[in-house]
Design a protein around this motif. Sequence first.
Motif, PDB file in Angstrom:
ATOM      1  N   ARG A  86      -8.720  -0.229  -0.823  1.00  0.00           N
ATOM      2  CA  ARG A  86      -9.144   1.081  -1.319  1.00  0.00           C
ATOM      3  C   ARG A  86      -7.989   1.768  -2.043  1.00  0.00           C
ATOM      4  O   ARG A  86      -8.169   2.366  -3.109  1.00  0.00           O
ATOM      5  N   VAL A  87      -6.805   1.689  -1.466  1.00  0.00           N
ATOM      6  CA  VAL A  87      -5.644   2.304  -2.106  1.00  0.00           C
ATOM      7  C   VAL A  87      -5.340   1.590  -3.424  1.00  0.00           C
ATOM      8  O   VAL A  87      -4.968   2.226  -4.414  1.00  0.00           O
ATOM      9  N   LYS A 140       0.844  -1.203   0.000  1.00  0.00           N
ATOM     10  CA  LYS A 140       0.000   0.000   0.000  1.00  0.00           C
ATOM     11  C   LYS A 140       0.878   1.251   0.000  1.00  0.00           C
ATOM     12  O   LYS A 140       0.633   2.188  -0.773  1.00  0.00           O
ATOM     13  N   VAL A 169      -9.295  -3.867   3.948  1.00  0.00           N
ATOM     14  CA  VAL A 169     -10.148  -2.782   3.470  1.00  0.00           C
ATOM     15  C   VAL A 169      -9.377  -1.545   3.011  1.00  0.00           C
ATOM     16  O   VAL A 169      -9.516  -1.100   1.869  1.00  0.00           O
ATOM     17  N   LEU A 170      -8.524  -1.012   3.890  1.00  0.00           N
ATOM     18  CA  LEU A 170      -7.814   0.221   3.533  1.00  0.00           C
ATOM     19  C   LEU A 170      -6.858  -0.017   2.355  1.00  0.00           C
ATOM     20  O   LEU A 170      -6.777   0.786   1.422  1.00  0.00           O
ATOM     21  N   ASN A 176     -19.427  -7.077   3.406  1.00  0.00           N
ATOM     22  CA  ASN A 176     -18.897  -5.842   3.970  1.00  0.00           C
ATOM     23  C   ASN A 176     -19.324  -4.662   3.083  1.00  0.00           C
ATOM     24  O   ASN A 176     -18.927  -4.561   1.921  1.00  0.00           O
ATOM     25  N   LEU A 204      -7.764   2.847  -5.840  1.00  0.00           N
ATOM     26  CA  LEU A 204      -7.413   4.240  -6.143  1.00  0.00           C
ATOM     27  C   LEU A 204      -6.257   4.299  -7.140  1.00  0.00           C
ATOM     28  O   LEU A 204      -6.321   5.029  -8.134  1.00  0.00           O
ATOM     29  N   MET A 259     -16.730   0.556  -2.299  1.00  0.00           N
ATOM     30  CA  MET A 259     -15.563   0.934  -3.114  1.00  0.00           C
ATOM     31  C   MET A 259     -15.568   0.245  -4.478  1.00  0.00           C
ATOM     32  O   MET A 259     -15.084   0.821  -5.455  1.00  0.00           O
ATOM     33  N   ILE A 273     -18.510  -1.632   3.081  1.00  0.00           N
ATOM     34  CA  ILE A 273     -17.445  -0.737   2.618  1.00  0.00           C
ATOM     35  C   ILE A 273     -16.829  -1.276   1.335  1.00  0.00           C
ATOM     36  O   ILE A 273     -16.513  -0.519   0.406  1.00  0.00           O
TER      37      ILE A 273
END
Lengths: 144, 1112
Positions: B111-112, B75, B107-108, B143, B115, B149, B145
């Motif tokens: 997202r990256v 990430k 999750v994070l 989930n 992105l 995304m 989230i």
Amino acid sequence: MIKFVLMVNQQGQTRLSKYYDPVELSRRAALEAVVVRCCLSRSKHECSFVEYNDFKLVYRQYAALYVVVGITHSENELSIYELIQNFVEVLDKYFSRVSELDIMFNLDSVHIILDEMIQNGHIVETNKSRILAPLTAIDKMADG
Amino acid sequence: MSDVVEKTLTALPSLLSLDSQPGSAKLSSSSKLGNLIRGITELTSKHEEEKLIQRELLLIKEQVSSPNTTMRQMKELMVRAIYCEMLGYGVSFSYIHAIKLAQQGNVLEKRVGYLAVSLFLNEGHELLLLLVNTVLKDLQSTNLIEVCMALTVVSQMFPKDMIPAILPLVEEKLNHPKEIIRRKAVLALYKFYLIAPNQVQHIHNKFRKALCDKDPGVMSASLHIYLQLIQENPEGYKDLAPSFVTILKQVVAGKLPMDFNYHSVPAPWLQIHLLRILSLLGKSDQSTSEIMYEILDESLRRAEMNHNITYAILYECVKCVYTIHPKSDLLEKAAKCIGNFVLSPKINLKYLGLKALTYVVQQDPKLALQHQMTIIECLDHPDLIIKRETLELLFRITNEQNVTVIVEKMLDFLQINKDDHTTIDLVGKVAELAEKYAPDNEWFIETMNTVFSVGGDLLQPDIPNSFLKLLSEGFDSVEEDKKLRLFAVNSYVSLLEGGPSKLPQRFLQVICWVLGEFSHLREDLEPDVVLRMLAKLLDMKSSSSETKCWVLMAMTKLCSGGAALALVQDVSETYSSSLDTMLRQRAQELQILSQDSKLQAKVLPRSASMEPVEVDSSLSFLDGFVSEALAAGAAPYKPPHQRQEELSRSKALNMEPYGLSLPIGMSSCSVTDRQSPTLLSISSGLSGDSADFSHKGSSAALKLDGVKRLWGRDGYLAKKEAAEEAPQVEAASPVRSPSQRGDTDGSVSQTPTPECDQEKQQLASSLFVGLATQSSVCLMGKSEPTSQRFRRKPKASGGSEPMSNPLASPSDGADNVLPQNLLDSSDLDVSSPEQTHGLPQDPDTPNGSCTAEEESADPMAEPSAHEDLDRSRDSCLSSHLPAELSALSHSEITSLCSNQSLDVSACHVQREDSVVLVVFVSNRSDFCLQQMRLQVQSEELEVSCASDCPSEELKSHSVAVCQYLLTVQRPSVHFDLSATVSWQLPAGSPQTAPFSYKLPLTGFIRALRLSTEEYGAMWLAYSHDTKLNLTLMDDDQDPLAATLHVLKRKLQLHVVEIIGVEAIVACCLQQDQPCLMHCRVHAGMLAVWLRSPVPDLPDCLLYHCQRALQEP
């Protein structure tokens, strides 16, 4: 339609760039340089809208940082001008007192916020709490 | 602008010191990202940056492919890669890892990953296909989230072809209990609509459901789709207008939750969005507009709050009021609103006010009067942007009386402006105004001189072209034309006598052309003097070789005199060894023509630049060369489209699904394909050849075709129409006394401020003259077009008429006599009702479009009388049609030849199996015509007498009817028949009169009915083919079907089958020569592929397809 969003500082360094119309990588640096020169050369008393080639630039200055948005001629300049303010207010809310370094260190978060607000060159959300909802949820999950 | 944030940011101390910053605390400054950022902030030069980033890229590259890298590290690596790419350094090696991160991270990290993918990859990037599975998985995740995304990335970019894979899942999300999921699903569908409208056609009712969603966010997301849909088809959504009005009412009344407010204005961007939709719906629709009046009034009233965002809404509101069907009190209020804008001390508002005014004056030029003093002030504003916008406004209100002042202001601006784009734009506008409103020759030429020198070589190429066209075509009076040309010559001679080295190349080219063409008009000017001037241009270092070509061309036109022969010889010798082939060609021409004045006069007739030139477009004189080359083993010619096809086929993978089971083989090519290039160039000329100018060769070609060919009829007219949309106001008395001015000022609510001085008043009166005389507000309705000074003669367009007979050039040795009627007609059901009965009603049908050339028409006859005559003759002659033909449809009976003793008319009749030419010879004299004979022949057609004239004697005032059976020997776009009639009066010598008749290929085309299987088998067997992209007909439902319908109706093609975006069509040329057509909708065009066993048939038919689709 919005063509791109840029954040640049007074030295002309790009801090964030997002293009909604494909622009080749090789052409971006040149475009950004011209855009920055266009905006930096203007005084505070001058209009915040600049014509540049076949699009217009709407810019707003926050301390040493400029937010520049490229738009088509059919777009409403003033509404974009205020959209920039809204964007910065959202950043301010998320980072609590945003600074240039916040943006640099959290480039990913800033992009995620921008993605919530603008998609395909159109404004899709302007409600601050709704813009931040997905990001704060992700943060919570990552922390928890 | 007392914004919290601004204060906050300003209050911050130097942002670049890393310590004591809240932001840096979140990341340890020892982290790799921290290091990078620190490195970036400390950069002092571009060179340093490059070194830093190159080092960073190496590090990232190494780590990213290492198997030990965790997702967490990955990430961070991605963020670093985003940084590098943001600074302009490609990181394509990490793209695949971004996709992996989206696939595997938590999750994070996910997202990256998403992105990074959305930042790195363009739509249509091949790697996006690898993302489909991840998206599919996340859409099904429990989930929220992750679902969120996935939907976000889908609404940013998704491979078009994979939409069906996820569409059901996205649709399902429209019913999700969470608003954010519903909202994002709607945005994803919007994206699908943008990239593949057909894929979401079936869910339009779901869009309506989203519009009625109880959550305002979902509703406003659906507005994106509706704005798009309504832009494309306003008629289809009129029923929604009340709903949009209701929504806007609720928003304006503050019914939305508080968090939608921005600076206590309720959802401003939503309001703007709705106003845009309303203006689209209400445009030229009174009943729909009436629904909106109330809410627009309300919106205008609420605008009292003094904040930027309310002005943004107001601006949109004003635009809406002036777009929809007008209502006077609303217009008044909107006009007042504009006053608030332009009078505001805030410069951004002033700018927007000018922009609004520019929009509004197109509807109502009088409004500019109300704000004339502000406009004048803005004209002298120190901010160039404001000045520029003001000029834009003035451009819209230009008329004959204020043109000189406005153009002067524009030229002033051009002197200080440094931006190329603005220069090009403004120069174009000056040229347009000069052409439209020029008060006199002198001003026109001088203004154009400035345009050419200021615009330089940035100038749009159509400006010099239209200028030259204007000069050469001339206007209504010959005397005026001569004066204008003479003035131009004088002006250019003095320019060349001055310093030509400073002049831009384009201007020099214009000068050369004009001097070459018109310098003989000035009697005191010896051609030798001009030649010497031109020769000087050749010696200038700055002259480009294109300019030199123009110089040589001008010299070629002037060299007939003889006195300067030595100079000319010298020049042509110098350049005939030039490395530039174009230049060498010109030098050769100059050399040869300067020695042969007879030839020169023939090739370059003086003052006849607009006369059409006969060109052997099939290049038949090259036949010998080609066959020699082929015999020597050269590869046969392949048309560009075929070459491209082969190239792309060998390069790229075929990503498209195999829809139609048509055998697609390499297209074969035979010697007869030689004729394709000619046809292609002609068809491209037909489809609007204004773009042809980019073709350098033609711009530097012989002056014979120099100007004419560059100007397509379409391009030229389009420009003219656009120009005429600009407001035009009736002319007032050219001189207006100050007292008169006062009167008009008095009638206007805005009184000039006391400090505005005399000078400004004067400027105002010269700028706004002609606007005040309009008695009533002229909305929407077009004011009467004023007489334009430089209006071209109608005949001018004749020069750009496409050549109508591309294949008619004689080519000997092609006598392949085709067998007639080999196929049994029972196989082919050609007697379908649509082709036999559809013909007479429609003038576009093949028969009707036939044109006849009258070679001995009566010049004195009034056109209208002539028409009447035609009509009566038609009805009278058609009664003479033989009984077996009269039931069939026949083309219009056209008069071909008429003189004192007889009239010859003809038409052609389409029989099931053949085409019959019927010639009527009517005796007009009071005598009996003797030994009357007809002879008809054609290059491409076999003509056989079906029934010859009954006798050689034709009684007074009677009609003889002859029939000829026509058989195609060689396909051609049109067939020309040349004929002679001979007769003898009782007491006179034999007389003859020639006449000709022309009929299109389409007369011989019949529908060919066959099954898809038969089609497939035949397709394989045929070798002659042609491909071209045709324009689709405008039809929202099904453009393919609409286009095919037109082809079927006009050309009698038979549609075998339509499969999705493809269709197969068949027809035959007089029963035994089939032609198959395969159409596919691709990128908004109709890609057509024709095949036939008959050489040239596909090319010729394609021409008619193109014609059929272009003619309304």
